[in-house]
Design a protein around this motif. Sequence first.
Motif, PDB file in Angstrom:
ATOM      1  N   ASP A 159       0.252  -4.893   8.457  1.00  0.00           N
ATOM      2  CA  ASP A 159      -0.024  -4.711   7.039  1.00  0.00           C
ATOM      3  C   ASP A 159      -1.309  -5.466   6.720  1.00  0.00           C
ATOM      4  OD1 ASP A 159       1.166  -3.816   4.379  1.00  0.00           O
ATOM      5  OD2 ASP A 159       0.712  -5.910   3.971  1.00  0.00           O
ATOM      6  N   SER A 160      -2.234  -4.823   6.071  1.00  0.00           N
ATOM      7  CA  SER A 160      -3.566  -5.363   5.793  1.00  0.00           C
ATOM      8  C   SER A 160      -4.136  -6.162   6.967  1.00  0.00           C
ATOM      9  CB  SER A 160      -3.615  -6.175   4.498  1.00  0.00           C
ATOM     10  OG  SER A 160      -2.488  -6.921   4.295  1.00  0.00           O
ATOM     11  N   TYR A 180      -1.877 -15.766   4.270  1.00  0.00           N
ATOM     12  CA  TYR A 180      -2.517 -15.892   2.961  1.00  0.00           C
ATOM     13  C   TYR A 180      -1.530 -15.828   1.797  1.00  0.00           C
ATOM     14  CZ  TYR A 180      -2.362 -10.930   1.493  1.00  0.00           C
ATOM     15  OH  TYR A 180      -1.954  -9.694   1.077  1.00  0.00           O
ATOM     16  N   ASP A 239      -7.358   3.364   0.649  1.00  0.00           N
ATOM     17  CA  ASP A 239      -7.821   2.397   1.644  1.00  0.00           C
ATOM     18  C   ASP A 239      -8.685   3.149   2.670  1.00  0.00           C
ATOM     19  OD1 ASP A 239      -7.617  -0.339   1.487  1.00  0.00           O
ATOM     20  OD2 ASP A 239      -6.273  -0.521   3.192  1.00  0.00           O
ATOM     21  N   GLU A 285      -4.949 -11.975  -2.573  1.00  0.00           N
ATOM     22  CA  GLU A 285      -4.025 -10.866  -2.829  1.00  0.00           C
ATOM     23  C   GLU A 285      -4.720  -9.894  -3.775  1.00  0.00           C
ATOM     24  OE1 GLU A 285      -1.483  -9.072  -1.601  1.00  0.00           O
ATOM     25  OE2 GLU A 285      -0.081 -10.750  -1.812  1.00  0.00           O
ATOM     26  N   ALA A 286      -4.961  -8.688  -3.298  1.00  0.00           N
ATOM     27  CA  ALA A 286      -5.723  -7.756  -4.130  1.00  0.00           C
ATOM     28  C   ALA A 286      -5.043  -7.549  -5.482  1.00  0.00           C
ATOM     29  CB  ALA A 286      -5.887  -6.427  -3.394  1.00  0.00           C
ATOM     30  N   SER A 287      -3.757  -7.256  -5.446  1.00  0.00           N
ATOM     31  CA  SER A 287      -3.034  -7.074  -6.707  1.00  0.00           C
ATOM     32  C   SER A 287      -1.644  -7.693  -6.619  1.00  0.00           C
ATOM     33  CB  SER A 287      -2.891  -5.581  -7.042  1.00  0.00           C
ATOM     34  OG  SER A 287      -1.896  -5.386  -8.016  1.00  0.00           O
ATOM     35  N   GLY A 288      -0.856  -7.181  -5.669  1.00  0.00           N
ATOM     36  CA  GLY A 288       0.560  -7.503  -5.657  1.00  0.00           C
ATOM     37  C   GLY A 288       1.256  -6.514  -6.575  1.00  0.00           C
ATOM     38  N   HIS A 313      -8.168  -1.791  -1.187  1.00  0.00           N
ATOM     39  CA  HIS A 313      -6.953  -2.575  -1.466  1.00  0.00           C
ATOM     40  C   HIS A 313      -7.007  -3.992  -0.913  1.00  0.00           C
ATOM     41  CE1 HIS A 313      -4.247   0.725  -2.868  1.00  0.00           C
ATOM     42  NE2 HIS A 313      -5.081   1.467  -2.157  1.00  0.00           N
ATOM     43  N   THR A 314      -8.124  -4.384  -0.361  1.00  0.00           N
ATOM     44  CA  THR A 314      -8.133  -5.728   0.229  1.00  0.00           C
ATOM     45  C   THR A 314      -9.545  -6.267   0.382  1.00  0.00           C
ATOM     46  OG1 THR A 314      -7.386  -7.057   2.108  1.00  0.00           O
ATOM     47  CG2 THR A 314      -8.236  -4.888   2.624  1.00  0.00           C
ATOM     48  N   ASN A 354      -2.965  -1.786 -10.439  1.00  0.00           N
ATOM     49  CA  ASN A 354      -1.764  -1.138  -9.892  1.00  0.00           C
ATOM     50  C   ASN A 354      -0.648  -1.062 -10.928  1.00  0.00           C
ATOM     51  OD1 ASN A 354      -1.915  -2.435  -6.461  1.00  0.00           O
ATOM     52  ND2 ASN A 354      -2.868  -0.687  -7.415  1.00  0.00           N
ATOM     53  N   LEU A 370       0.827  -1.214   0.000  1.00  0.00           N
ATOM     54  CA  LEU A 370       0.000   0.000   0.000  1.00  0.00           C
ATOM     55  C   LEU A 370       0.860   1.263   0.000  1.00  0.00           C
ATOM     56  CD1 LEU A 370      -3.133   0.930   0.774  1.00  0.00           C
ATOM     57  CD2 LEU A 370      -1.974   1.507   2.900  1.00  0.00           C
TER      58      LEU A 370
HETATM   59  O1  H53 Z   1      -1.908  -3.137  -1.184  1.00  0.00           O
HETATM   60  C1  H53 Z   1      -1.211  -3.351  -2.387  1.00  0.00           C
HETATM   61  C2  H53 Z   1      -1.695  -4.595  -3.086  1.00  0.00           C
HETATM   62  C3  H53 Z   1      -1.657  -5.790  -2.149  1.00  0.00           C
HETATM   63  C4  H53 Z   1      -2.376  -5.453  -0.838  1.00  0.00           C
HETATM   64  C5  H53 Z   1      -1.760  -4.207  -0.233  1.00  0.00           C
HETATM   65  C6  H53 Z   1      -2.365  -3.741   1.068  1.00  0.00           C
HETATM   66  C7  H53 Z   1      -1.518  -3.273   2.074  1.00  0.00           C
HETATM   67  O2  H53 Z   1      -0.186  -3.260   1.885  1.00  0.00           O
HETATM   68  C8  H53 Z   1      -2.048  -2.786   3.288  1.00  0.00           C
HETATM   69  C9  H53 Z   1      -3.414  -2.749   3.472  1.00  0.00           C
HETATM   70  C10 H53 Z   1      -4.258  -3.196   2.457  1.00  0.00           C
HETATM   71  O3  H53 Z   1      -5.572  -3.122   2.626  1.00  0.00           O
HETATM   72  C11 H53 Z   1      -3.728  -3.696   1.275  1.00  0.00           C
HETATM   73  O4  H53 Z   1      -2.271  -6.520   0.064  1.00  0.00           O
HETATM   74  O5  H53 Z   1      -2.246  -6.901  -2.776  1.00  0.00           O
HETATM   75  O6  H53 Z   1      -0.887  -4.825  -4.213  1.00  0.00           O
HETATM   76  C12 H53 Z   1      -1.386  -2.112  -3.238  1.00  0.00           C
HETATM   77  O7  H53 Z   1      -2.660  -2.048  -3.769  1.00  0.00           O
END
Ligand code: H53
Length: 810
Positions: A263-264, A540, A311, A639-642, A349-350, A451, A118
């Motif tokens: 993180d997330s 995950y 986010d 994984e939202a994007s990576g 982002h998640t 992304n 993020l």
């Molecule tokens: O965001 C990245 C994504 C990734 C996702 C990350 C992320 C965080 O680092 C922190 C909080 C969150 O909600 C999401 O896990 O997949 O690539 C940028 O979009």
Amino acid sequence: MKKMNKKEFKQCFSRRLAEKFAMEVSDASPSELYQTLGSLMTSAYSQDWRQTWQDYRDAEQKQSYYFSIEFLPGKMLKSNLLNMGWLETVEAGLLELGIQLDDLAEIEPDMALGNGGLGRLASCFMDSIASTGLPGNGNGIRYEYGLFKQRFVDNYQVELPDEWLQKGNLWEVRKESKAVNVRLGGNVYLSSDEMGNLTPHYQDGMVVRAVPYDTGMVGYQNNIVNTMRLWSVEIPAEEEGNYRSVEARRTVEDLTSVLYPDDSNEAGRRLRLSQEYFFVSAGVQSILRYYKELKQPIDKISQYVAIHINDTHPAMCVAEFMRLLIDEENVSWERAWNLTQKVMSYTNHTIMAEALEKWSIPMMKSVCPRIYQIIEEIDRRFVAEMTGVQSFDLIQRTRIIQNDQVHMAHLAIIGSHSTNGVAKLHSDLLKSVVLHDFYELYPARFNNKTNGIAMRRWTQLANPSMSKVLDETIGKTWRKTPGDLRLLLNYENDDQVLNNLAAAKLTNKKRLAAYIQENCGVEVNPHAIFDVQIKRLHAYKRQLLNLLHIIKLYLELKENPDLPIEPRVFIFGAKAAPSYHYAKSIIKVINETASLINNDDSIHNKLKIVFLENYNVSLAERIIPAADVSEQISLASKEASGTSNMKLMLNGAVTIATLDGANVEIRDAVGDDNIAIFGLTEEEVYQYYENKTYHAAAIYEQDNVVRRVIDTLIDGTIPNIHSEGQEIFDSLIKYNDEYFVLRDFEAYCIAQMSIDKAYKYQRRWLQISLRNIANAGRFSSDHTVQRYAEDIWQIEPVFAHKDDRGVTKH
Ligand code: H53
């Protein structure tokens, strides 16, 4: 920006050193030389910085403000030099003075005001927004301590504070005159006049001063310098008397003291909520103050201002903007709400439930009582508007306040005109599952913005050897236009080019091998496959799956040391949140397995495991150019994007991946033959959830290979992991393997075999690698921010106002 030749640079540099430190080059320490170079640079771009600002104001351009609780720029020295167009001259000039630029770059601490993807994305965006000439600003927190430094002691993670500001930060400028006050805590009650207008009255609580520190975001050779504004807390001079005790002062200072290291994964703490309100309120107030200087009517603000909520952490922007309009500017609720929705946009982002922020009502009332009142009113009006139009159940599921909690994602969606996900699959999942109810309500608000990454940092800076080969092969246009990397496809059968790329990779691998030797005391063979998994440690993301495959190989090699596999070095880089017990256990087990395998001579160096300490942006710049294989093995849908997947591909690594996040788009870009895809699809994962038919223990019972591998966690094969091994074993067998590691294990091993086989045919491997580089251009964050600019923010580049030399026309 003024261009200098080498001679001029050397003169300026020596002069500045004499002015600043009264020294000769030969007497100065690397730190003094670094300070000197930095000060030369900031004074050189400060004029462009001022000019950029004036241009935006004169042209009355609409600007965007990217609110993010994390920014992760890493080091800025070389990236600023590159963007200023100074890199080559400075490098050569310094060399003639007997100085290595890299030695000075080493002095700079990583600016680590973020956890992972993020924060890094926010910084890639800042670079790209400036480089594409877009009028966009960053808004965040200037944490006194960045993300903790990771050390391993007895193979356990230990966290040390990151005192990055100890020696000062030469890129920032304190802007005392732009400070604003922020009110926290206390009570608020409303009085009403005869017209029914409500006025808030505040009681108790505290008022703190938010002081901005601005950092120039230098665009790539375009004379544009944008601003990233980070807020730091202070005690206002007029309030000094109220903060006599050490505790009282601490409460204030804590506000911008440390970055939350999760993180997330939300901690849900009062201090975090206070941090969020602090930077939201300071940022929105300063935007409004600037807008009022323009002397435009308030009803036009959405033509001048776009606020982006990165986010849910800055979701209170919605309520704070409302507060300022209705309480301070006397705008009616309806008009204010209309403007708010037009100004705000939100990125999700998640889909991980534990990362979608919810705050308890009492906590929110006690941190920002007026904001809570406004949210309550937004919620009340939302319910009223939807009643009779939508079903009762749908309204209950989508309203902001439910079960005594405030749902921040709901606030962000309801209060804005755009909600986007960060990769195609992720955005589709938002529409079909996670935010489906909202999609029903507001289909037009939903969109995808895959992304991207700052190409220049991840090629030109991190991988000069490959960049040189690219220049020699396809010319230099790819440096500005990453889509031109496709020209490389014309050379996929050219042995010379393939060999040059291989030679560049080997150079990078040797450099990393030297670093590994120095930092871990492990000798690795640069001709082995460098197999890389670098990302936060999270269940995950399945670092465990990677480890189990390594253990399987190890067991096979123990049985047959002549097993015809290519030698491999498995490289990990990952921090675990300090409170994330399970993730820390995985680190311990990987480290102990590494000690076992790296010291076992019987397997003839065919396997090595290296877990590099303190993974951060600078370390990523070292590892990525040296990678052969990119591990992107999260459970599909999680994984939202990576973004490391994109960086590794760009540097010629071949991806082994599940169909998750942006891996799907990487597969589409390179084609099935140039990537190793395995594992459950997102649909299959959801089917398992629905049917509840997953039984990890059954796989363990039935599959001898799985059982043998898993048993090493508890049978003493791997020493010193008594409790951690048991914990992980239980997570898989007793608690039914939440992330389907065992279910995907066999498919993963098969995909790994295909990697091994492909590597054996070096020419074909090099071709695959070349195709990955050639197709990475579409993941440039320049492209991504242009999509945000056009589709969401409606802002335009300022190039229109500059001639070819970047000189402002009036
Ligand atoms: O965001 C990245 C994504 C990734 C996702 C990350 C992320 C965080 O680092 C922190 C909080 C969150 O909600 C999401 O896990 O997949 O690539 C940028 O979009």
